[in-house]
Design a protein around this motif. Structure first.
Motif, mmCIF file in Angstrom:
data_model
loop_
_atom_site.group_PDB
_atom_site.id
_atom_site.type_symbol
_atom_site.label_atom_id
_atom_site.label_comp_id
_atom_site.label_asym_id
_atom_site.label_seq_id
_atom_site.Cartn_x
_atom_site.Cartn_y
_atom_site.Cartn_z
ATOM 1 N N ALA A 5 17.454 5.011 2.489
ATOM 2 C CA ALA A 5 18.018 3.603 2.420
ATOM 3 C C ALA A 5 17.715 2.631 3.413
ATOM 4 O O ALA A 5 17.641 1.667 2.525
ATOM 5 N N CYS A 6 16.829 3.521 4.158
ATOM 6 C CA CYS A 6 15.591 2.377 4.391
ATOM 7 C C CYS A 6 15.089 2.164 3.743
ATOM 8 O O CYS A 6 14.215 0.236 4.203
ATOM 9 N N LEU A 7 13.993 2.463 3.646
ATOM 10 C CA LEU A 7 13.246 1.737 1.753
ATOM 11 C C LEU A 7 14.018 0.467 1.261
ATOM 12 O O LEU A 7 13.609 -0.574 0.804
ATOM 13 N N VAL A 8 15.011 0.962 0.782
ATOM 14 C CA VAL A 8 15.869 0.176 -0.128
ATOM 15 C C VAL A 8 16.619 -0.885 0.807
ATOM 16 O O VAL A 8 15.717 -2.304 0.240
ATOM 17 N N GLU A 9 17.147 -1.114 1.336
ATOM 18 C CA GLU A 9 16.870 -2.011 2.603
ATOM 19 C C GLU A 9 15.678 -2.891 3.017
ATOM 20 O O GLU A 9 15.182 -4.226 3.257
ATOM 21 N N ALA A 10 14.598 -1.812 3.806
ATOM 22 C CA ALA A 10 13.562 -2.498 4.293
ATOM 23 C C ALA A 10 12.480 -3.879 2.716
ATOM 24 O O ALA A 10 11.970 -4.790 3.125
ATOM 25 N N TYR A 11 12.861 -3.006 1.389
ATOM 26 C CA TYR A 11 11.883 -3.754 0.362
ATOM 27 C C TYR A 11 12.995 -4.939 0.073
ATOM 28 O O TYR A 11 12.587 -5.940 -0.356
ATOM 29 N N MET A 46 0.977 -1.426 -0.166
ATOM 30 C CA MET A 46 -0.068 0.015 0.221
ATOM 31 C C MET A 46 1.002 1.213 0.136
ATOM 32 O O MET A 46 0.568 2.366 0.136
ATOM 33 N N VAL A 47 1.755 0.957 0.642
ATOM 34 C CA VAL A 47 3.234 2.594 0.462
ATOM 35 C C VAL A 47 3.622 2.749 -0.628
ATOM 36 O O VAL A 47 3.238 4.337 -1.239
ATOM 37 N N PRO A 48 3.424 1.973 -1.972
ATOM 38 C CA PRO A 48 3.578 2.999 -3.201
ATOM 39 C C PRO A 48 3.333 3.644 -3.537
ATOM 40 O O PRO A 48 3.010 5.183 -4.001
ATOM 41 N N ASP A 49 1.668 3.371 -3.614
ATOM 42 C CA ASP A 49 0.275 3.982 -3.920
ATOM 43 C C ASP A 49 0.226 5.627 -3.766
ATOM 44 O O ASP A 49 0.353 6.136 -4.008
ATOM 45 N N ARG A 50 0.717 5.903 -2.402
ATOM 46 C CA ARG A 50 0.781 6.707 -1.516
ATOM 47 C C ARG A 50 2.453 7.675 -1.183
ATOM 48 O O ARG A 50 2.138 9.232 -0.748
ATOM 49 N N PHE A 51 3.004 6.673 -1.673
ATOM 50 C CA PHE A 51 4.595 7.774 -1.626
ATOM 51 C C PHE A 51 5.541 7.909 -2.964
ATOM 52 O O PHE A 51 6.569 8.614 -3.077
ATOM 53 N N PHE A 61 8.097 -0.017 -6.830
ATOM 54 C CA PHE A 61 8.571 1.587 -6.390
ATOM 55 C C PHE A 61 9.949 1.283 -5.569
ATOM 56 O O PHE A 61 10.901 1.600 -5.652
ATOM 57 N N LEU A 62 10.322 0.234 -5.876
ATOM 58 C CA LEU A 62 12.028 0.100 -5.095
ATOM 59 C C LEU A 62 12.706 0.118 -6.046
ATOM 60 O O LEU A 62 13.754 1.047 -5.995
ATOM 61 N N GLU A 63 12.805 -0.146 -7.405
ATOM 62 C CA GLU A 63 13.683 0.353 -8.105
ATOM 63 C C GLU A 63 13.372 1.757 -8.410
ATOM 64 O O GLU A 63 14.314 2.812 -8.696
ATOM 65 N N ALA A 64 11.891 2.704 -8.205
ATOM 66 C CA ALA A 64 12.246 4.166 -8.958
ATOM 67 C C ALA A 64 12.718 4.453 -7.003
ATOM 68 O O ALA A 64 13.903 5.809 -7.179
ATOM 69 N N VAL A 65 12.705 3.336 -6.009
ATOM 70 C CA VAL A 65 13.741 4.693 -4.583
ATOM 71 C C VAL A 65 15.094 4.141 -5.188
ATOM 72 O O VAL A 65 15.974 5.267 -4.446
ATOM 73 N N VAL A 66 15.885 3.297 -5.653
ATOM 74 C CA VAL A 66 17.076 3.485 -6.081
ATOM 75 C C VAL A 66 17.517 4.094 -6.921
ATOM 76 O O VAL A 66 18.387 4.581 -7.111
ATOM 77 N N SER A 67 16.606 4.559 -7.669
ATOM 78 C CA SER A 67 16.727 5.723 -8.864
ATOM 79 C C SER A 67 16.909 6.675 -7.652
ATOM 80 O O SER A 67 18.108 7.957 -8.390
#
Length: 131
Positions: free
Chosen positions: A63-69, A45-50, A79-85
């Motif tokens: 960094a915490c998002l990358v590690e968590a996912y 649900m997080v990607p739709d909101r953030f 979403f993880l790919e977008a966070v890494v980008s």
């Protein structure tokens, strides 16, 4: 945990990006069978909101998002790919602890061999921080 996640999921818009990142980071480490369905739903649900707010996340929160996912095995998440980008775009701003967290997440996804972008991301991090 599931009742807490249910309440938290109804208030996602009220959380700051750093708070969401911290919640996900903690949830990723929770592997009790009773929480797994709720944990999965929260991660989805997080990607739709953030996703549109990644620029608001601190480098530590990214960094915490990358590690968590990665820990929660959402390696193939767009979403993880977008966070890494976003992380790579701001890589020069990462402090050593954040960089370490980012690398842990990237290495974990790479160890599962899920996609090319994680190899490219690790290469970019290595190039940026070469002595």
């Amino acid at each position: 945990f599931p009742p807490i996640l249910e309440v938290a999921s109804t208030r996602l818009d009220a959380y700051k990006p750093q708070e969401i990142s911290a919640i996900l980071w903690a949830l990723a480490r929770q592997t009790s069978p009773s929480i797994l369905p709720s944990r999965r739903d929260f991660f989805l649900m997080v990607p739709d909101r953030f996703a549109h707010r990644l620029g608001d996340f601190t480098t530590q929160a990214l960094a915490c998002l990358v590690e968590a996912y990665a820990i929660a095995e959402f390696d193939r998440s767009p979403f993880l790919e977008a966070v890494v980008s976003e992380s790579l775009r701001r890589l020069q701003n990462f402090q050593p602890p954040s960089l370490c967290t980012l690398l842990r997440g990237l290495v974990l996804t790479l160890s599962r061999g899920t996609s090319q972008w994680n190899r490219d991301a690790l290469h970019a991090v290595a190039q940026q921080h070469r002595p």
